[in-house]
Design an enzyme around this catalytic site. Structure first.
Site, short mmCIF file in Angstrom:
data_model
loop_
_atom_site.label_atom_id
_atom_site.label_comp_id
_atom_site.label_asym_id
_atom_site.label_seq_id
_atom_site.Cartn_x
_atom_site.Cartn_y
_atom_site.Cartn_z
N GLU A 1 -20.03 15.85 -24.56
CA GLU A 1 -21.31 15.16 -24.64
C GLU A 1 -22.20 15.83 -25.68
O GLU A 1 -22.77 16.89 -25.43
CB GLU A 1 -22.00 15.08 -23.27
CG GLU A 1 -22.10 16.37 -22.51
CD GLU A 1 -22.97 16.28 -21.28
OE1 GLU A 1 -23.56 15.23 -20.99
OE2 GLU A 1 -23.08 17.30 -20.59
N HIS B 1 -22.73 19.62 -16.82
CA HIS B 1 -23.45 18.54 -17.51
C HIS B 1 -24.61 19.14 -18.29
O HIS B 1 -25.24 20.10 -17.87
CB HIS B 1 -23.96 17.51 -16.49
CG HIS B 1 -24.49 16.27 -17.12
ND1 HIS B 1 -25.79 16.18 -17.55
CD2 HIS B 1 -23.89 15.10 -17.40
CE1 HIS B 1 -25.97 14.98 -18.07
NE2 HIS B 1 -24.84 14.30 -18.00
#
Length: 175
Positions: free
Chosen positions: A86, A14
């Site tokens: 992302e 992430h």
């Protein structure tokens, strides 16, 4: 520990872990392998910052992150993976990635998987988009050919918004 708790998926790579904990592609790769070893499905996040995007290096950057994290894995291991794109530059910054932006990178990620691991893996791998996903943009995002779903962040904290988002992602109507 997560496997013993009955979890089936785990997010690795992430953007916040990469940025605030200095997780390198090598560290992310080790986490992918640990997840697979423990029969967890890794959701491998890749993405670029604003400086990379503005320099036009976003495709190379994200595909490099993907391939580096999968280094040493066999085809059958990669087949058990979910990828999440992302764009760090579009998360909480007020700047919004368009569906075309999402499609461009997700298509490149799928192409990189196909080139490295074959068409069966490239076609079957779920590629999610995770950049400021909301009920107002989810329909356009999931309509993209190479976007298979969403990795929802902040919008998941608002029950009404998340309900609308899920309904829109499934084709509506709103509840």
């Amino acid at each position: 520990m997560l496997a013993k708790l009955g979890c089936t998926y785990v997010v690795v790579g992430h953007s916040e872990r990469r940025e605030y904990h200095a997780e390198t592609d090598e560290v992310v790769g080790k986490k992918v392998r640990a997840a697979l070893k423990n029969e967890l499905t890794p959701i491998l996040c890749v993405g670029e910052g604003l400086e990379v995007r503005e320099a036009g290096g976003h495709i190379q950057h994200t595909t490099d992150q993907l391939i580096a994290a999968l280094k040493g894995l066999k085809v059958d291991q990669v087949a058990n993976l979910v990828v999440a794109y992302e764009p760090v530059w579009a998360i909480g910054t007020g700047r919004v990635a368009t569906p075309a932006d999402a499609e461009e990178v997700c298509a490149a990620l799928r192409s990189a998987l196909t080139e490295k691991y074959g068409a069966e893996v490239g076609d079957a791998t779920r590629i999610l988009y995770g950049g400021s996903v909301k009920s107002g943009n989810i329909s356009e995002l999931v309509a993209c050919e190479n976007v298979d779903g969403a990795l929802v962040g902040g919008a998941s904290l608002d029950g009404d918004e998340f309900t609308k988002l899920c309904a829109m992602a499934a084709g509506g109507p709103l509840p």
